[in-house]
Design an enzyme around this catalytic site. Structure first.
Site, mmCIF file in Angstrom:
data_model
loop_
_atom_site.group_PDB
_atom_site.id
_atom_site.type_symbol
_atom_site.label_atom_id
_atom_site.label_comp_id
_atom_site.label_asym_id
_atom_site.label_seq_id
_atom_site.Cartn_x
_atom_site.Cartn_y
_atom_site.Cartn_z
ATOM 1 N N SER A 45 0.837 -1.677 -0.166
ATOM 2 C CA SER A 45 0.111 0.395 0.037
ATOM 3 C C SER A 45 0.982 1.057 0.011
ATOM 4 O O SER A 45 0.455 2.330 -0.147
ATOM 5 C CB SER A 45 -1.188 0.258 0.932
ATOM 6 O OG SER A 45 -2.094 -0.850 1.480
ATOM 7 N N GLY A 225 -4.260 -1.825 -0.786
ATOM 8 C CA GLY A 225 -3.561 -1.611 -1.390
ATOM 9 C C GLY A 225 -3.118 -0.614 -2.092
ATOM 10 O O GLY A 225 -3.568 0.308 -1.538
ATOM 11 N N GLY A 227 -2.052 3.735 -3.845
ATOM 12 C CA GLY A 227 -2.910 4.599 -5.438
ATOM 13 C C GLY A 227 -4.134 4.620 -4.834
ATOM 14 O O GLY A 227 -4.847 4.513 -4.031
ATOM 15 N N CYS A 252 -9.660 -1.493 3.262
ATOM 16 C CA CYS A 252 -8.528 -0.293 2.497
ATOM 17 C C CYS A 252 -8.980 -0.024 1.206
ATOM 18 O O CYS A 252 -10.185 0.325 0.926
ATOM 19 C CB CYS A 252 -7.459 -1.481 2.776
ATOM 20 S SG CYS A 252 -6.032 0.805 2.992
ATOM 21 N N LEU A 253 -8.262 0.021 0.596
ATOM 22 C CA LEU A 253 -8.362 0.033 -0.467
ATOM 23 C C LEU A 253 -9.312 -0.574 -1.260
ATOM 24 O O LEU A 253 -10.613 -0.530 -1.819
ATOM 25 C CB LEU A 253 -7.198 -0.378 -1.779
ATOM 26 C CG LEU A 253 -7.617 0.331 -3.125
ATOM 27 C CD1 LEU A 253 -7.968 1.078 -3.937
ATOM 28 C CD2 LEU A 253 -6.249 -0.590 -4.062
ATOM 29 N N GLN A 256 -12.496 0.931 -0.345
ATOM 30 C CA GLN A 256 -12.529 2.158 -1.738
ATOM 31 C C GLN A 256 -13.719 1.369 -2.872
ATOM 32 O O GLN A 256 -14.208 1.962 -3.234
ATOM 33 C CB GLN A 256 -11.702 2.544 -0.942
ATOM 34 C CG GLN A 256 -11.195 3.783 -0.252
ATOM 35 C CD GLN A 256 -9.436 3.802 -0.535
ATOM 36 O OE1 GLN A 256 -9.233 3.890 -0.980
ATOM 37 N NE2 GLN A 256 -9.322 4.743 0.773
ATOM 38 N N ASN A 294 -3.772 2.857 6.791
ATOM 39 C CA ASN A 294 -2.437 3.216 5.822
ATOM 40 C C ASN A 294 -3.826 3.579 3.921
ATOM 41 O O ASN A 294 -4.239 2.319 3.779
ATOM 42 C CB ASN A 294 -1.521 2.672 5.664
ATOM 43 C CG ASN A 294 -0.812 2.759 4.389
ATOM 44 O OD1 ASN A 294 -0.332 4.014 3.880
ATOM 45 N ND2 ASN A 294 -0.178 1.559 3.846
ATOM 46 N N PHE A 297 -7.010 8.454 0.536
ATOM 47 C CA PHE A 297 -8.486 8.359 -0.079
ATOM 48 C C PHE A 297 -9.506 8.166 1.173
ATOM 49 O O PHE A 297 -9.221 7.016 1.586
ATOM 50 C CB PHE A 297 -8.739 7.908 -1.210
ATOM 51 C CG PHE A 297 -7.469 8.174 -2.631
ATOM 52 C CD1 PHE A 297 -7.994 9.199 -3.390
ATOM 53 C CD2 PHE A 297 -5.871 7.873 -2.549
ATOM 54 C CE1 PHE A 297 -6.864 9.772 -4.023
ATOM 55 C CE2 PHE A 297 -5.266 8.010 -3.316
ATOM 56 C CZ PHE A 297 -5.936 9.570 -4.396
ATOM 57 N N HIS A 337 -6.503 -1.745 9.127
ATOM 58 C CA HIS A 337 -6.443 -3.113 8.540
ATOM 59 C C HIS A 337 -6.755 -3.657 10.275
ATOM 60 O O HIS A 337 -5.608 -4.467 11.104
ATOM 61 C CB HIS A 337 -5.019 -3.053 8.283
ATOM 62 C CG HIS A 337 -4.664 -2.721 6.814
ATOM 63 N ND1 HIS A 337 -3.812 -3.220 6.089
ATOM 64 C CD2 HIS A 337 -4.762 -1.221 6.262
ATOM 65 C CE1 HIS A 337 -3.893 -2.792 4.773
ATOM 66 N NE2 HIS A 337 -4.318 -1.216 5.351
ATOM 67 N N GLU A 339 -6.051 -7.210 10.531
ATOM 68 C CA GLU A 339 -5.117 -7.933 10.443
ATOM 69 C C GLU A 339 -3.444 -7.628 11.405
ATOM 70 O O GLU A 339 -2.914 -8.248 11.515
ATOM 71 C CB GLU A 339 -4.394 -8.698 9.372
ATOM 72 C CG GLU A 339 -3.891 -8.101 8.184
ATOM 73 C CD GLU A 339 -3.864 -6.196 7.792
ATOM 74 O OE1 GLU A 339 -3.062 -5.496 7.927
ATOM 75 O OE2 GLU A 339 -5.334 -6.504 7.896
#
Length: 363
Positions: A45, A225, A227, A252-253, A256, A294, A297, A337, A339
């Site tokens: 990430s 992930g 970006g 996370c990603l 989103q 982390n 966005f 996260h 985990e």
């Protein structure tokens, strides 16, 4: 060896290099964790970013192989107040600097990371260059200004698998078959799923929903992930095809992308959330979880008001969306996260919730 950190606003910081000599460019971000520097360095990430640690002493427990979250370091550069090559850890076989040198990543120490963090908090994430080429600071500043930034950047393709991969299988009877979209998945996610009686098959970021459903999974996991989620529209389209057909859990990603697939919009935060001490409140119980995060966005909760999606978690520092679920379909996601276990077990229930959804689908 001297090194420079050059920012797009013209600020130049001089320090000493450790790790590999060279040059890295990316968005400058900070992490507030006191430990876990190796997990952060190897977290996919962080691709496209130069990482600043707010905790002043880094490297004191070396770099144990067991702490890697992926095959390599993904940050473009590493900025610390004080690096120590003298480590004390029975598991470590090399120093952090030696580990970074192996992976060709430059670190810079001797930087006032408190002042640097205040600059990022006040003005937002900055494009930056870190380099052992100290001959022309003005050229490094200009290079930082030319860096495109992460908004609109699809970095999932740079860290995803090239073909499906089966992780270590669960030893339990009748394990749950989980198909995991790999947008930069950390190793500990697969470990946690395996501990919850799951057999995990990771698939590339652009894997089609049709091919995934042919695997007949009990559930689908959407990984973390790097970006901009808005640049990963191909994944959004495939996720949309899975909604209502199988239980889905995203982080996370992945959270989103699931939000976008259900009609939401995303925005870039001023300086994001990074660290293992982010307070999040569960709306249903009022319980506060200490979480690891982390991301740059965030999904706009107002954009989901017209949908059948409800907010389940909010960040107590800034009120941003930290979790959602669908009122009718077996799917949910969180921005943080679970985990990473900073609580250490505050968010472990989420994996069991996913398992319970898959169990209900089997009936």
């Amino acid at each position: 060896m001297d090194a420079l950190l050059a920012l797009e606003d013209g600020t130049v910081w001089r320090g000493q290099a450790f790790g590999a000599a060279g040059t890295g460019e990316g968005e400058l971000v900070f992490n507030t964790s006191m430990t876990g520097y190796q997990e952060a360095l190897t977290d996919p990430s962080y691709a496209g970013q130069i990482l600043v640690m707010t905790y002043p002493l880094i490297g004191n427990y070396g770099a144990p192989d067991e702490d890697n979250e992926s095959e390599k370091i993904h940050v473009e550069g590493f900025v610390v107040r004080e690096y120590t090559a003298h480590y004390s850890n029975w598991r470590a076989r090399r120093s952090l600097g030696e580990f970074m040198e192996e992976h060709g990543v430059l670190g810079i120490q001797g930087i006032d990371t408190r002042a640097l963090t205040r600059k990022i908090r006040g003005g937002g994430e900055l494009r930056a260059v870190v380099s052992t080429d100290v001959s022309d600071a003005a050229a490094l500043v200009e290079r930082a200004r030319q860096f495109a930034g992460l908004e609109g950047a699809d970095l999932a393709q740079s860290v995803t698998l090239s073909s499906p991969k089966v992780w270590e299988k669960s030893e339990g009877e009748q394990p749950f078959r989980v198909a995991a979209y790999d947008f930069g998945m950390k190793r500990n996610i697969a470990r946690m799923l395996t501990q919850h009686r799951c057999e995990v098959t990771a698939v590339p970021a652009a894997y089609s929903a049709g091919d995934l459903l042919k695997m007949k999974p009990d559930g689908v996991f959407l990984s973390n992930g790097p970006g901009d989620p808005g640049a990963v529209q191909y994944a959004v389209e495939e996720i949309r095809k899975l909604i209502g057909k199988t239980p889905i859990f995203g982080i996370c990603l992945g959270h989103q992308l699931l939000g976008l697939a259900m009609g939401g919009t995303r925005f870039k935060m001023k300086f994001g959330h990074r660290g293992a001490n982010q307070p999040v409140r569960r709306i249903d119980t009022g319980q506060v979880e200490i979480t690891s995060q982390n991301h740059s966005f965030c999904i706009d909760p107002d954009s989901l008001k017209h949908t059948n999606v409800e907010t389940t978690h909010i960040n107590l520092n800034d009120g941003t969306l930290e979790g959602l679920r669908h009122r009718d379909y077996p799917l949910f996601s969180v921005q943080y996260h679970p985990e990473a276990s900073p609580g250490p077990h505050d968010a472990a229930y989420l994996f069991q919730r996913f398992v319970d959804m898959m169990k209900d689908q089997r009936r």
